[in-house]
Design a protein around this motif. Structure first.
Motif, mmCIF file in Angstrom:
data_model
loop_
_atom_site.group_PDB
_atom_site.id
_atom_site.type_symbol
_atom_site.label_atom_id
_atom_site.label_comp_id
_atom_site.label_asym_id
_atom_site.label_seq_id
_atom_site.Cartn_x
_atom_site.Cartn_y
_atom_site.Cartn_z
ATOM 1 N N ALA A 49 0.834 -1.205 0.000
ATOM 2 C CA ALA A 49 0.000 0.000 0.000
ATOM 3 C C ALA A 49 0.865 1.250 0.000
ATOM 4 O O ALA A 49 1.922 1.310 0.639
ATOM 5 N N PRO B 97 -1.391 3.498 3.657
ATOM 6 C CA PRO B 97 -2.396 2.760 4.437
ATOM 7 C C PRO B 97 -2.862 3.563 5.653
ATOM 8 O O PRO B 97 -2.069 4.233 6.323
ATOM 9 N N ASP C 260 -5.045 4.224 0.086
ATOM 10 C CA ASP C 260 -5.323 3.173 -0.899
ATOM 11 C C ASP C 260 -5.625 1.842 -0.215
ATOM 12 O O ASP C 260 -6.051 0.890 -0.867
ATOM 13 N N LEU C 261 -5.421 1.777 1.107
ATOM 14 C CA LEU C 261 -5.841 0.616 1.889
ATOM 15 C C LEU C 261 -6.352 1.125 3.225
ATOM 16 O O LEU C 261 -5.650 1.870 3.926
#
Length: 534
Positions: A199, A202, A265-266
């Motif tokens: 990631a 994150p 993105d996570l």
């Protein structure tokens, strides 16, 4: 021979319940009597059924074991429902026992009759009416299992008044056990570690199920470069002074917190659901963001104890990837640090919160009500991570005082403090009598601005005037003394520290009534500004 009532009391005690909160009712007299005289249970008689449910919610959240709330038929069960809805949205395990009309009278709109299973179905994990006396112990055992399995929550069991004192004979009784969480799957942990390392940015959102995994979450955040937010009213789930803390996803959020979550993105969701407030009206996470749940609150993740999963992640051999969240943390830290304040007719609410920080021990329990006063508590929350926060995510007014009374009963070695507005304290503040009667040293701090502040704010913004929001200047000191509590009145900031010190140190029920400036409606705006009045 064992009666239904005796079997239920024994079953609950064997399962681990220690307190039952109720307003006694004639539809379950035998059950009240059995619990009151059980050597391992305490019957807590309260002044209103809403207080009983709020107390059971706070008790279970502190102990991790379901508490019991009881009410009688239509009026009592209706009063109880607000706290059961709170437990449902808060993911709190609770056993709700409801007295019902006699079996032969059901379905005829008998005195105080309500279809309790239908009424409670939408606000519980399971709601049922006992059809036969011999079924009751099995229903209670099944209810305990449902309340504590998966995402925790309340269950409701309606008991017709003619079954409660029936003798059961030799009906076998199975004591329910709270199911142990599944162990963390090593393959799933390994996969999550790889995803975290891949990631770019994150972010974790930590909620009620992450409280017992705070240290492990810190270790994971530091090893994998994860920035951490806390979900709505769960500010004790991560240390606010940690450099990777990115803020509280509440009703008023600094833009840097929203940017951090929207740019992830996570998203690692630890021990919470993604509710409306935490997701900023379901705008977060951004489309395309990968979401992984850890705990029992959502699909698409690891359904295991968060502490086990996070410990396995932190201890896993292999690469680490630190990240620099210092800019976001610094912005959030500055936003949540109270500046010196000035107020007009009364104390500035921010001064009350900073004085409370100074007065409380590190392991205090802080219960919070709903209302605009809470914006100051949430924004300026600077308590140590060992301080427990109990607050309703469903925004129920009246929660704080009963919750603090329950906290003082369930954790007598800790200081329990309710933070509440005058609107909330006038809804359930009569539970101070319960605290006095039982010797529960709850402290109630009232921010008294003479109005329903949240509604006044919305009216000022949307309509340009206010209606129906005024609360008279009740003498809360005399009121609290009349209920048997110690009481302190504060009208200027200089008196805050001494009043709080006496209330906290007195180890008896106490009320600190602080007259706050009614014009200071939020940390960022005055009521006059919203009304366009110079």
């Amino acid at each position: 021979m064992t009666t239904v009532a005796a079997a239920v009391a024994n079953l609950l005690a064997e399962a681990g319940a220690r307190r039952c909160y109720t307003v006694p009712g004639e539809s379950f007299l035998a059950l009240v009597d059995e619990i009151a005289h059980h050597p391992r249970m305490q019957l807590v008689s309260v002044r209103h059924e809403s207080g009983a449910a709020f107390m059971a919610d706070a008790d279970a959240r502190l102990t991790g074991v379901p508490a019991v709330a009881m009410a009688s038929r239509g009026p009592g069960s209706s009063n109880l429902a607000i706290g059961v809805h709170t437990a449902h949205q808060d993911s709190t395990p609770m056993i709700v026992l409801l007295g019902q009309v006699d079996s032969e009278l059901r379905g005829r709109e008998a005195f105080q009759e309500v279809d309790l299973a239908a009424f409670y179905g939408p606000i519980t994990k399971w709601a049922v009416t006992a059809e036969r006396a011999q079924d009751v112990p099995g229903l209670v055992a099944k209810g305990w299992e449902i309340a504590t399995t998966g995402r925790p929550g309340p269950v409701a069991i309606a008991l017709p008044s003619d079954v409660v004192d029936v003798e059961l004979g030799d009906v076998p009784i199975t004591v329910p056990a709270t199911p142990a969480p599944a162990p963390a799957d090593p393959a799933a942990v390994a996969d999550l570690a790889e995803r975290l390392l891949r990631a770019r940015r994150p972010v974790a959102v930590a909620g009620e199920g992450a409280r017992g995994a705070r240290d492990e979450l810190v270790r994971v955040a530091e090893r994998f470069g994860v920035g951490v937010c806390t979900s709505f009213r769960r500010q004790d789930a991560f240390p606010v002074d940690h450099p990777q803390f990115l803020g509280h996803l509440g009703l008023a959020v600094p833009p840097e917190t929203v940017d951090a979550v929207s740019g992830a993105d996570l998203l690692l969701v630890v021990g919470t659901r993604l509710d409306e407030i935490s997701t900023q009206r379901y705008r977060l996470p951004a489309p395309g963001c990968e979401v992984v749940h850890v705990g029992r609150y959502g699909a698409g993740g690891i359904d295991a104890d968060p502490a086990d999963v996070l410990a396995a992640l932190a201890d896993r051999p292999g690469a680490a990837r630190p990240a620099d969240w210092s800019a976001t943390h610094a912005a959030v830290d500055a936003w949540s640090t109270a500046a010196p304040t000035a107020a007009g007719a009364g104390v500035h609410p921010a001064d009350v919160i900073t004085a409370l920080h100074r007065a409380l021990p590190a392991d205090a329990v802080v219960t919070s009500d709903a209302g605009n006063f809470a914006a100051f508590l949430h924004r300026y929350w600077r308590f140590p991570p060992t301080t427990t926060q109990l607050a309703p995510v469903n925004g129920a007014m009246g929660y704080a005082v009963p919750a603090a009374v329950a906290a003082a009963l369930a954790a007598p070695d800790r200081t329990a403090v309710a933070v509440v507005g005058d609107g909330g304290v006038l809804m359930t503040g009569q539970e101070i009598e319960t605290a006095v009667r039982l010797g529960a040293p709850a402290v109630v701090v009232v921010l008294q601005n003479g109005m329903y502040g949240t509604i006044a704010m919305h009216q000022a913004r949307d309509l340009g005037r206010t209606s129906g929001v005024d609360i008279s200047g009740v003498d809360l000191v005399r009121w609290a003394e009349g209920l048997g509590a110690a009481a302190y009145g504060v009208t200027d900031a200089a008196g805050l520290d001494d009043a709080l010190r006496q209330a906290v140190g007195g180890r008896r029920p106490a009320v600190v009534a602080v007259r706050t400036d009614p014009d200071v409606i939020t940390p960022a705006a005055t009521l006059h500004e919203l009304l366009g009045v110079s």
